[in-house]
Design a protein around this motif. Structure first.
Motif, PDB file in Angstrom:
ATOM      1  N   GLU A 572       0.830  -1.198   0.000  1.00  0.00           N
ATOM      2  CA  GLU A 572       0.000   0.000   0.000  1.00  0.00           C
ATOM      3  C   GLU A 572       0.868   1.252   0.000  1.00  0.00           C
ATOM      4  N   GLU A 573       1.952   1.220   0.735  1.00  0.00           N
ATOM      5  CA  GLU A 573       2.873   2.347   0.740  1.00  0.00           C
ATOM      6  C   GLU A 573       3.489   2.547  -0.645  1.00  0.00           C
ATOM      7  N   ALA A 574       3.863   1.441  -1.306  1.00  0.00           N
ATOM      8  CA  ALA A 574       4.422   1.551  -2.655  1.00  0.00           C
ATOM      9  C   ALA A 574       3.421   2.196  -3.606  1.00  0.00           C
ATOM     10  N   PHE A 575       2.150   1.875  -3.438  1.00  0.00           N
ATOM     11  CA  PHE A 575       1.115   2.484  -4.284  1.00  0.00           C
ATOM     12  C   PHE A 575       1.088   3.989  -4.079  1.00  0.00           C
ATOM     13  N   TRP A 576       1.083   4.452  -2.842  1.00  0.00           N
ATOM     14  CA  TRP A 576       1.012   5.888  -2.592  1.00  0.00           C
ATOM     15  C   TRP A 576       2.311   6.588  -2.961  1.00  0.00           C
ATOM     16  N   LEU A 577       3.440   5.901  -2.849  1.00  0.00           N
ATOM     17  CA  LEU A 577       4.687   6.485  -3.347  1.00  0.00           C
ATOM     18  C   LEU A 577       4.643   6.658  -4.865  1.00  0.00           C
ATOM     19  N   LEU A 578       4.061   5.688  -5.563  1.00  0.00           N
ATOM     20  CA  LEU A 578       3.908   5.799  -7.007  1.00  0.00           C
ATOM     21  C   LEU A 578       2.983   6.963  -7.361  1.00  0.00           C
ATOM     22  N   VAL A 579       1.921   7.147  -6.577  1.00  0.00           N
ATOM     23  CA  VAL A 579       1.031   8.291  -6.772  1.00  0.00           C
ATOM     24  C   VAL A 579       1.805   9.592  -6.600  1.00  0.00           C
ATOM     25  N   ALA A 580       2.637   9.662  -5.566  1.00  0.00           N
ATOM     26  CA  ALA A 580       3.407  10.879  -5.317  1.00  0.00           C
ATOM     27  C   ALA A 580       4.359  11.186  -6.468  1.00  0.00           C
ATOM     28  N   VAL A 581       5.018  10.156  -6.990  1.00  0.00           N
ATOM     29  CA  VAL A 581       5.984  10.365  -8.074  1.00  0.00           C
ATOM     30  C   VAL A 581       5.267  10.790  -9.352  1.00  0.00           C
ATOM     31  N   CYS A 582       4.215  10.081  -9.736  1.00  0.00           N
ATOM     32  CA  CYS A 582       3.560  10.317 -11.029  1.00  0.00           C
ATOM     33  C   CYS A 582       2.725  11.588 -11.054  1.00  0.00           C
ATOM     34  N   GLU A 583       2.148  11.960  -9.927  1.00  0.00           N
ATOM     35  CA  GLU A 583       1.199  13.065  -9.932  1.00  0.00           C
ATOM     36  C   GLU A 583       1.739  14.341  -9.305  1.00  0.00           C
ATOM     37  N   ARG A 584       2.793  14.239  -8.497  1.00  0.00           N
ATOM     38  CA  ARG A 584       3.295  15.439  -7.840  1.00  0.00           C
ATOM     39  C   ARG A 584       4.743  15.744  -8.172  1.00  0.00           C
ATOM     40  N   MET A 585       5.602  14.747  -8.035  1.00  0.00           N
ATOM     41  CA  MET A 585       7.024  14.995  -8.148  1.00  0.00           C
ATOM     42  C   MET A 585       7.506  14.998  -9.601  1.00  0.00           C
ATOM     43  N   LEU A 586       6.833  14.268 -10.474  1.00  0.00           N
ATOM     44  CA  LEU A 586       7.136  14.288 -11.905  1.00  0.00           C
ATOM     45  C   LEU A 586       5.843  14.609 -12.667  1.00  0.00           C
ATOM     46  N   PRO A 587       5.358  15.825 -12.555  1.00  0.00           N
ATOM     47  CA  PRO A 587       4.060  16.151 -13.159  1.00  0.00           C
ATOM     48  C   PRO A 587       4.104  16.063 -14.681  1.00  0.00           C
ATOM     49  N   ASP A 588       3.071  15.470 -15.254  1.00  0.00           N
ATOM     50  CA  ASP A 588       2.883  15.368 -16.710  1.00  0.00           C
ATOM     51  C   ASP A 588       3.977  14.556 -17.389  1.00  0.00           C
ATOM     52  N   TYR A 589       4.663  13.697 -16.620  1.00  0.00           N
ATOM     53  CA  TYR A 589       5.673  12.819 -17.207  1.00  0.00           C
ATOM     54  C   TYR A 589       5.040  11.598 -17.853  1.00  0.00           C
ATOM     55  N   PHE A 590       4.134  10.986 -17.146  1.00  0.00           N
ATOM     56  CA  PHE A 590       3.647   9.661 -17.546  1.00  0.00           C
ATOM     57  C   PHE A 590       2.290   9.792 -18.239  1.00  0.00           C
TER      58      PHE A 590
END
Length: 930
Positions: A572-590
């Motif tokens: 579950e933590e990995a899921f929220w870390l993935l959310v943080a990377v894709c939606e906040r820390m690397l915006p509009d990357y994926f």
């Protein structure tokens, strides 16, 4: 325009102004040299003086003064750029005030009465105009009137701000004003009797840069597809450059992007955009990037304060930022001390007694029995009340343990224990030196005791050094969650991951097919993903995220990120870390167009030119490096570095954000500059300490500016693809087809400016025109002269109906191009067929307002244009055309007057004359037939 009454010394102004009209109390004056057929050298010099020295846009060619006979002091009460405007004000004064002023006995009473009336008129005018929102409403009102007068743009075109500047043509400056609106930048200059004005739509801007050349100390260079313009100014260059970049970026994101680059809801409403809104938006983006907050967070208060820092044993001055779910503090020294407090962790926010030592203190108590003290807060009462209101609105939930592998509706105890089997199996092979790990763990424990533990720990230079050394294996998952604030987001969404897994598993889609294809490619050499347990966990995380965010779904490189996250964090933590990377820390990357990654590649190229000039000189085309550096950014160096080094990069990324990847990328290039110049690239060597001065604010500003180039590049690609697909179907030359496309696009864009139709981007609409837009082009492009506006409008309506084959009230560029191709390049029978179809269904409809407009005396009156066909009965257009020509021929024969028979006369002719006569007769008959 009415002005707040301001004193002027009439004696010194006589040489600059000419009195046009006057009475006992008012003067109407014209600026010398304005409106004269031959203004002479004096008028030219006055105009030059106004243009060059008038930095506040206060001198207009006409003005009205309140004055008294014999007095040298008057008051300016109105001004205008056109005589018609000032005459209206003059007439109002004469009809409404002149008679009333005669009853006053003293000049002071007259002046007070007139000033009060004028201020009342200004107040009424300001209430209904945008100027009320500006810091200086009066000056902005004057600039707004100039903007409307000079450029004639639609009333919906809102002026945001303006600047006094020079526009350079070679080495010749033109002093004037730069007006920035929501869709255009416009320049106006009137110097030495010569007027210069032009308008540049934001959607035509391809690049912005600051340059120094020739006589200019520094200038803003605006590139379009056809030319470039240079603007310089003595003041506010930084502010102007920032606002120009913001407005161009917002306009392009709103109009051209089909992936929906997320804009704040305020920016999605152009009528609400002001200079103050742009400043607030720039600050909001900086705060979200600095504290790695969700992009949905709204910034509320920004306050100067000091926070007690136990490790320094003093109050550290800085700024407090409050959002929907967080309290954020940053010291005045950029990023030297950062504090992030989720409101979910807060128990109380209360005011303490104010003293001389601790002025206006506020205590923030959190659930771990710790408290933070803030002092020197301005507007403390209002701030605390607002924070407590947001605090009460949150749903309080008691903390629950993190569970893993909620991957179907019937989870057994055995399945829930898979985490216990997976994590030791994953982590133990990674630990290379147990003694080094123990030493790092001890350093972190000491740090926790001094600076706190969790999301709300103080982030200082010491923690930066610890992160650079590499986070211990046993603490990596916890610290990744805390540094990225993913733990607070997860806690506020209890049970969310379970729901996503249950909804997504068992559903087949393109995303799930791609996930299945890449599962075994994720860290193929690592034993954790060579067994069903690791593969199943990775599948659930990726599938749940694809279900959560369908806009992104699944993109390559997400599998590599998720697999590394699973090594150190629970599922579950990995899921929220993935959310943080894709939606906040690397915006509009994926996403499909990876715009965010391309923007950062463009930013990276500029940083290379700035920080590594020697490499930039040797490698002329830096864009070739993007084929290598793009994978660095997409996978956080996980695909190019040894695993032990790569996870240390991820450590730095979760602490610094994207800045760490930029710094590391520059360090890699600097360490291998010689090999790169020789087109040979070796591995990573060195560190990013040299580039530590790179800040989050700099990166955000560069991103804003370079996003313009990336979006325009995508627009050019869209144009090339469209023309390539349509060119084989038409006979129009490629050059003309490209010009038609540009005209088609500009019409679609201008219609959105006029009508505010921004519900769908133009790429989503594929540059389609609605009926009014099509009719505006119809009159310009049809090959026959428009004899009547009514006929042109009717034919335009019918043509649009005929081309709108899918009945969506939009005409695509393909349909438009094929129609023009028929008109200009088609065979005669194709043109006749097209014209004939405009007079029968579906082009001719019963709902047409006045079909009689298309009737003509030359046409038959007993055969209607509208054909009422029986239901289900159809007839080929060619047959109808043949029948129409046959009927016309019969009518022509009826109306032809038969010639009288020739008289019987004997004429002697030579036999040789008969062939020529017969030829003439045949030629005459042929001409009659034609």
């Amino acid at each position: 325009m009415w002005l707040n009454p301001e004193e002027v010394l009439l004696k010194n102004a006589l040489k600059l102004w000419v009195t046009e009209r006057s009475n006992d109390f008012f003067l109407l004056q014209r600026r010398r040299g304005h409106g004269e057929a031959s203004s002479g050298i004096t008028g030219l010099l006055v105009g030059a003086l106004d243009s060059v020295l008038d930095s506040n846009a206060r001198v207009t060619p006409f003005r009205i003064l309140l004055q008294f006979p014999g007095s040298q002091i008057s008051w300016v009460i109105a001004s205008g750029a056109a005589i018609e405007e000032v005459n209206k004000h003059w007439d109002w004064l004469v009809h409404n005030l002149l008679q009333s002023l005669s009853v006053f006995e003293s000049k002071e009473d007259v002046a007070s009465f007139v000033k009060g009336k004028v201020k009342g008129l200004i107040a009424e005018e300001v209430r209904s105009r945008q100027a009320a929102q500006e810091d200086d409403p009066e000056k902005f009102r004057e600039a707004l009137l100039k903007f409307e007068l000079h450029f004639g743009l639609p009333s919906s075109e809102k002026l945001v701000t303006y600047f006094s500047c020079c526009c350079w043509k070679g080495r010749v400056p033109r002093q004037g004003f730069l007006f920035l609106s929501i869709n255009h930048m416009a320049f106006y200059s009137f110097l030495l009797g010569k007027e210069v004005k032009f308008v540049i739509p934001w959607v035509e801007v391809t690049r912005l840069e600051r340059v120094s050349a020739g006589l200019m100390t520094e200038a803003i260079r605006v590139h379009t597809r056809h030319r470039q313009r240079d603007f310089s100014m003595f003041l506010n260059l930084d502010e102007a450059f920032r606002v120009i970049g913001q407005l161009a970026d917002i306009a392009l994101r709103r109009l051209l992007d089909s992936e929906g680059l997320e804009l704040d809801h305020v920016l999605q409403q152009p009528a609400c955009i002001t200079k103050r809104i742009l400043e607030e938006q720039a600050l909001r983006e900086f705060v979200l990037a600095l504290f790695l907050l969700p992009r949905s967070e709204k910034l509320y208060e920004v306050a100067s304060c000091s926070v007690w820092t136990p490790h320094a044993r003093r109050h550290t001055p800085g700024f407090l930022y409050t959002t929907d779910s967080y309290l954020c503090f940053s010291s005045r020294e950029v990023e030297s001390c950062i504090l992030l407090i989720p409101l979910l962790e807060v128990l109380f926010i209360e005011k303490a007694e104010s003293t001389s030592v601790l002025p206006n203190p506020v205590i923030v108590s959190i659930r771990t029995k710790k408290a933070f003290q803030l002092i020197e807060l301005q507007d403390r009462d209002e701030l605390v009340e607002n924070l407590n209101t947001r605090l009460r609105s949150l749903q309080w939930n008691s903390p629950m343990p993190y569970y893993t592998f909620y991957y179907d509706t019937g989870c057994s105890d055995k399945e829930e224990l898979e985490e216990e089997l997976l994590r030791p199996f994953i982590i133990e092979p990674v630990c290379l030196c147990q003694s080094l790990e123990c030493e790092k763990e001890q350093l972190w424990e000491n740090h926790f005791s001094e600076f706190g533990r969790g999301v709300h720990m103080f982030r200082t230079e010491k923690i930066r050094r610890l992160v650079a050394m590499g986070i211990p294996e046993s603490l990596r998952g916890e610290l990744w969650m805390n540094l990225s604030a993913a733990s607070s987001v997860m806690e506020s969404h209890q049970g969310y991951y379970t729901t996503m897994v249950q909804k997504s598993m068992g559903h087949s889609s393109l995303a799930t097919e791609e996930i299945e294809r890449d599962l075994h490619r994720s860290l193929p050499d690592h034993p954790a993903f060579q067994n069903p347990t690791g593969i199943a966990a990775l599948r659930r995380v990726l599938t749940a995220y694809a279900h959560r965010n369908p806009k992104i779904g699944y993109c390559q490189s997400m599998n590599i990120l998720a697999s590394v996250l699973l090594l150190y964090a629970k599922e579950e933590e990995a899921f929220w870390l993935l959310v943080a990377v894709c939606e906040r820390m690397l915006p509009d990357y994926f996403n499909r167009r990876v715009i965010g990654a391309q923007v950062d590649q463009s930013v990276f190229e500029e940083l290379i030119r700035e920080r590594l000039p020697e490499l930039a000189e040797n490698v002329h085309d830096l864009s070739t490096l993007s084929s290598v550096s793009l994978s660095w950014f997409l996978t956080l160096f996980l695909s190019v570095l040894p695993f032990d080094s790569a996870v240390c990069v991820v450590d730095c990324f979760f602490f610094h954000g994207i800045k760490a990847i930029f710094q590391l990328g520059l360090a890699v290039l600097e360490a291998n500059a010689a090999q790169l110049s020789a087109s040979v690239f070796f591995g990573f060597c060195g560190s990013c300490q040299k580039f530590g001065d790179l800040t989050v604010r700099q990166i955000e500003r560069l991103r804003c500016r370079h996003r313009i180039q990336v979006l325009q590049s995508h627009e050019d690609t869209t144009k090339e693809n469209t023309l390539r697909l349509i060119a084989p179907d038409v006979s129009i030359s490629p050059e003309n087809l490209a010009d038609i496309y540009n005209l088609f696009k500009v019409t679609a864009e201008s219609a959105a400016w006029h009508h505010g139709d921004l519900t769908r981007s133009f790429v989503e609409r594929q540059y389609r025109l609605d009926r009014p837009q099509f009719k505006s082009l119809y009159g310009l492009l049809v090959p026959w002269p428009s004899g009547s506006e009514h006929h042109t409008d009717t034919l335009g309506n019918r043509t649009f109906t005929l081309l709108d084959q899918d009945h969506d009230n939009l005409v695509s560029f393909r349909e438009f191009a094929v129609w023009l191709d028929t008109l200009y390049c088609g065979e005669l029978n194709e043109k006749i067929r097209l014209l004939y179809r405009l007079h029968i269904p579906p082009a001719l409809t019963e709902s047409e307002e006045d079909p009689s407009l298309m009737k003509s005396p030359l046409l038959s009156t007993n055969r209607p244009l509208f054909l009422n066909l029986p239901p289900g009965w159809s007839r080929d257009y060619q047959e109808q055309l043949k029948q129409m020509l046959h009927d016309l021929a019969k009518e022509k024969e009826k109306n032809v007057e038969k010639p009288l028979p020739l008289m019987n006369q004997v004429t002697k002719r030579k036999e040789t004359d008969y062939p020529s006569v017969c030829a003439l007769a045949a030629e005459h008959e042929s001409a009659q037939f034609i």
